[in-house]
Scaffold this active site. Structure first.
Site, PDB file in Angstrom:
ATOM      1  N   GLY A  12       0.893  -1.119   0.104  1.00 29.46           N
ATOM      2  CA  GLY A  12      -0.111   0.080  -0.055  1.00 29.46           C
ATOM      3  C   GLY A  12       0.657   1.219   0.038  1.00 29.46           C
ATOM      4  N   ARG A  15       0.655   5.448  -3.589  1.00 29.78           N
ATOM      5  CA  ARG A  15       0.099   6.908  -3.689  1.00 29.78           C
ATOM      6  C   ARG A  15       0.786   8.168  -3.173  1.00 29.78           C
ATOM      7  NH1 ARG A  15      -6.382   6.547  -2.330  1.00 29.78           N
ATOM      8  NH2 ARG A  15      -6.449   7.959  -3.968  1.00 29.78           N
ATOM      9  N   ASP A  77      -2.878  -7.920  -4.907  1.00 30.19           N
ATOM     10  CA  ASP A  77      -4.177  -7.583  -4.113  1.00 30.19           C
ATOM     11  C   ASP A  77      -3.719  -8.385  -2.639  1.00 30.19           C
ATOM     12  OD1 ASP A  77      -6.538  -7.817  -2.818  1.00 30.19           O
ATOM     13  OD2 ASP A  77      -7.646  -8.502  -4.484  1.00 30.19           O
ATOM     14  N   ASN A 104       1.054  -1.983   5.258  1.00 30.61           N
ATOM     15  CA  ASN A 104       0.353  -0.805   5.404  1.00 30.61           C
ATOM     16  C   ASN A 104      -0.930  -0.594   4.275  1.00 30.61           C
ATOM     17  OD1 ASN A 104       0.547   2.243   6.031  1.00 30.61           O
ATOM     18  ND2 ASN A 104       0.796   2.101   3.567  1.00 30.61           N
ATOM     19  N   TYR A 171     -14.388  -0.395   8.806  1.00 32.01           N
ATOM     20  CA  TYR A 171     -13.161  -0.297   8.979  1.00 32.01           C
ATOM     21  C   TYR A 171     -12.606  -0.082  10.581  1.00 32.01           C
ATOM     22  CZ  TYR A 171      -9.135   3.075   8.203  1.00 32.01           C
ATOM     23  OH  TYR A 171      -7.851   3.651   8.299  1.00 32.01           O
ATOM     24  N   ALA A 173     -13.731  -1.961  13.232  1.00 31.93           N
ATOM     25  CA  ALA A 173     -13.933  -3.389  13.397  1.00 31.93           C
ATOM     26  C   ALA A 173     -12.548  -3.979  12.982  1.00 31.93           C
ATOM     27  CB  ALA A 173     -14.938  -4.083  13.068  1.00 31.93           C
ATOM     28  N   ALA A 174     -12.216  -3.645  11.538  1.00 33.22           N
ATOM     29  CA  ALA A 174     -10.993  -4.405  11.133  1.00 33.22           C
ATOM     30  C   ALA A 174      -9.787  -3.925  11.334  1.00 33.22           C
ATOM     31  CB  ALA A 174     -11.160  -4.034   9.602  1.00 33.22           C
ATOM     32  N   LYS A 175      -9.529  -2.886  11.995  1.00 30.77           N
ATOM     33  CA  LYS A 175      -8.362  -2.233  12.545  1.00 30.77           C
ATOM     34  C   LYS A 175      -8.148  -2.598  14.117  1.00 30.77           C
ATOM     35  CE  LYS A 175      -6.711   0.526   9.158  1.00 30.77           C
ATOM     36  NZ  LYS A 175      -5.352   0.044   8.609  1.00 30.77           N
TER      37      LYS A 175
HETATM   38  P1  NAD Z   1      -3.558   5.596   0.775  1.00 24.90           P
HETATM   39  O1  NAD Z   1      -4.686   5.622   0.022  1.00 24.90           O
HETATM   40  O2  NAD Z   1      -2.425   6.565   0.135  1.00 24.90           O
HETATM   41  O3  NAD Z   1      -2.836   4.309   0.977  1.00 24.90           O
HETATM   42  C1  NAD Z   1      -3.684   2.903   0.843  1.00 24.90           C
HETATM   43  C2  NAD Z   1      -2.987   2.097  -0.007  1.00 24.90           C
HETATM   44  O4  NAD Z   1      -3.561   0.925   0.177  1.00 24.90           O
HETATM   45  C3  NAD Z   1      -3.235   2.534  -1.269  1.00 24.90           C
HETATM   46  O5  NAD Z   1      -2.112   2.671  -2.048  1.00 24.90           O
HETATM   47  C4  NAD Z   1      -4.170   1.386  -1.999  1.00 24.90           C
HETATM   48  O6  NAD Z   1      -3.985   1.156  -3.373  1.00 24.90           O
HETATM   49  C5  NAD Z   1      -3.468   0.173  -1.025  1.00 24.90           C
HETATM   50  N1  NAD Z   1      -4.631  -0.815  -1.159  1.00 24.90           N
HETATM   51  C6  NAD Z   1      -5.881  -0.676  -0.769  1.00 24.90           C
HETATM   52  N2  NAD Z   1      -6.367  -2.000  -0.891  1.00 24.90           N
HETATM   53  C7  NAD Z   1      -5.357  -3.098  -1.273  1.00 24.90           C
HETATM   54  C8  NAD Z   1      -5.255  -4.234  -1.691  1.00 24.90           C
HETATM   55  N3  NAD Z   1      -6.186  -5.077  -1.547  1.00 24.90           N
HETATM   56  N4  NAD Z   1      -4.240  -4.945  -2.086  1.00 24.90           N
HETATM   57  C9  NAD Z   1      -2.974  -3.917  -2.013  1.00 24.90           C
HETATM   58  N5  NAD Z   1      -3.042  -2.470  -1.864  1.00 24.90           N
HETATM   59  C10 NAD Z   1      -4.258  -2.174  -1.461  1.00 24.90           C
HETATM   60  O7  NAD Z   1      -3.790   6.148   2.290  1.00 24.90           O
HETATM   61  P2  NAD Z   1      -2.982   6.240   3.425  1.00 24.90           P
HETATM   62  O8  NAD Z   1      -3.816   7.161   4.446  1.00 24.90           O
HETATM   63  O9  NAD Z   1      -1.608   6.247   3.403  1.00 24.90           O
HETATM   64  O10 NAD Z   1      -3.375   4.752   4.092  1.00 24.90           O
HETATM   65  C11 NAD Z   1      -2.303   4.018   4.718  1.00 24.90           C
HETATM   66  C12 NAD Z   1      -2.642   2.999   5.732  1.00 24.90           C
HETATM   67  O11 NAD Z   1      -2.772   3.985   6.858  1.00 24.90           O
HETATM   68  C13 NAD Z   1      -4.037   2.375   5.586  1.00 24.90           C
HETATM   69  O12 NAD Z   1      -3.899   1.074   6.334  1.00 24.90           O
HETATM   70  C14 NAD Z   1      -5.144   3.045   6.408  1.00 24.90           C
HETATM   71  O13 NAD Z   1      -6.193   2.372   6.719  1.00 24.90           O
HETATM   72  C15 NAD Z   1      -3.970   3.635   7.510  1.00 24.90           C
HETATM   73  N6  NAD Z   1      -4.399   4.891   8.485  1.00 24.90           N
HETATM   74  C16 NAD Z   1      -4.469   6.235   7.622  1.00 24.90           C
HETATM   75  C17 NAD Z   1      -5.051   7.364   8.344  1.00 24.90           C
HETATM   76  C18 NAD Z   1      -5.127   8.481   7.761  1.00 24.90           C
HETATM   77  O14 NAD Z   1      -5.734   9.328   8.445  1.00 24.90           O
HETATM   78  N7  NAD Z   1      -4.762   8.605   6.338  1.00 24.90           N
HETATM   79  C19 NAD Z   1      -5.191   6.865   9.700  1.00 24.90           C
HETATM   80  C20 NAD Z   1      -4.924   6.024  10.427  1.00 24.90           C
HETATM   81  C21 NAD Z   1      -4.571   4.981   9.564  1.00 24.90           C
END
Ligand code: NAD
Length: 275
Positions: A12, A15, A77, A104, A171, A173-175
């Site tokens: 992940g 982006r 995936d 991540n 979300y 529940a999963a976390k």
């Molecule tokens: P982001 O969208 O940049 O990153 C999430 C990434 O996960 C994306 O690149 C997406 O393509 C990838 N992804 C999703 N489903 C996937 C799959 N099935 N297989 C492979 N890749 C997959 O957003 P982010 O905010 O940087 O999120 C990164 C992590 O941080 C996530 O786990 C998110 O839940 C967690 N998070 C984010 C925040 C926030 O405020 N942005 C807060 C707490 C936790």
């Protein structure tokens, strides 16, 4: 450099402004080679959900190579066991060792109040965040063990893994599940010198958070700026979080300095109150 020539898988991370990208670049600056995994396609049932694409992964790989580190971009995936297993094999074939796994990948599709949420969007959200973390640990941990040098697993949970949120049940529940998985894995893998921890970010200004900003803004009739202000008001540090704020702690956990900390879920959220 604290991670000279270690090999890290980061999922992940495609982006721009994402936490995963910040983690991948930080680990590379610390000397690690990186296997950069992301979804690399769109989900036709949820066209509004945005996933990292292969061009973005290739761009990240270019940045890592400019730092003098190797990078293997992988379309994966994390909810598909065959693809996860293939990523672990490809990493082993390319580098002959794996030291660090950063689970991540995360996010959600659909959502909304429980009484309106479809079973499909619930299942997919749980799969992306929790089942994906399970599958990556299942297939990568044996490779870390095979290396015989110990290692690190660092899961990106969330403050939503410690508290609920209206419209965020799947979300959240999963976390919460990611935190439970982290604690159990730590107990299983300590004997191999592998630490397992979770990081729990708060409000990180990424493209993923844009979705939440829009959802909260619409439900409370707030503009984007007002919604962000309502988030910042919960943060004693008085600002939104960056990917680097998270990556700093991940770099510590991945290093030898973090070697006696395991089974923890660390809040990195500027002091937002969570249990
Ligand atoms: P982001 O969208 O940049 O990153 C999430 C990434 O996960 C994306 O690149 C997406 O393509 C990838 N992804 C999703 N489903 C996937 C799959 N099935 N297989 C492979 N890749 C997959 O957003 P982010 O905010 O940087 O999120 C990164 C992590 O941080 C996530 O786990 C998110 O839940 C967690 N998070 C984010 C925040 C926030 O405020 N942005 C807060 C707490 C936790």
């Amino acid at each position: 450099m604290r991670l000279q020539d270690r090999v890290a898988i980061v999922t992940g991370c495609a982006r721009e402004r994402g936490i995963g990208k910040a983690i991948a670049l930080r680990l590379a600056r610390e000397g690690a080679h990186v296997v950069a995994g992301d979804y690399g396609r769109s989900m036709k049932e949820y066209p509004e959900a945005k996933f990292g694409q292969m061009e973005e992964l290739e761009a990240l790989a270019g940045e890592i190579r400019k730092l003098g580190r190797r990078c293997l971009p992988v379309r994966v995936d994390v909810t598909d066991e065959g693809e996860v297993s293939a990523m672990a094999e490809a990493a082993w074939k390319e580098f002959g060792r794996i030291d660090i796994l950063c689970n991540n990948a995360g996010g959600g599709v659909g959502g909304g109040p429980v009484v309106q949420q479809t079973l499909d969007s619930w299942n997919k959200t749980v799969a992306i965040n929790l089942t994906g973390t399970f599958l990556c640990a299942k297939h990568v941990a044996p490779k870390i063990i095979q290396g015989g040098r110990g290692g690190r697993i660092i899961n990106t949970a969330s403050i939503a893994g410690k508290r609920g949120g209206p419209g965020l049940a799947a979300y959240s529940a999963a976390k919460h599940g990611v935190v439970g998985l982290t604690r159990s894995l730590a107990m299983e893998l300590g004997q191999f010198g592998i630490t397992v921890n979770a990081v729990c970010p708060g409000f990180v200004e990424t493209q993923l958070l844009e979705g939440l900003i829009q959802m909260v803004g619409a439900s409370r009739n707030l503009t984007r700026a007002q919604t962000i202000q309502s988030f910042v008001a919960q943060v004693p540090m008085g600002r939104m979080e960056t990917g680097d704020d998270v990556a700093n702690v991940v770099a510590f956990l991945a290093s030898d300095d973090g070697g006696y900390m395991t089974g923890q879920a660390l809040n990195i959220c500027g002091g937002v109150e969570v249990h």
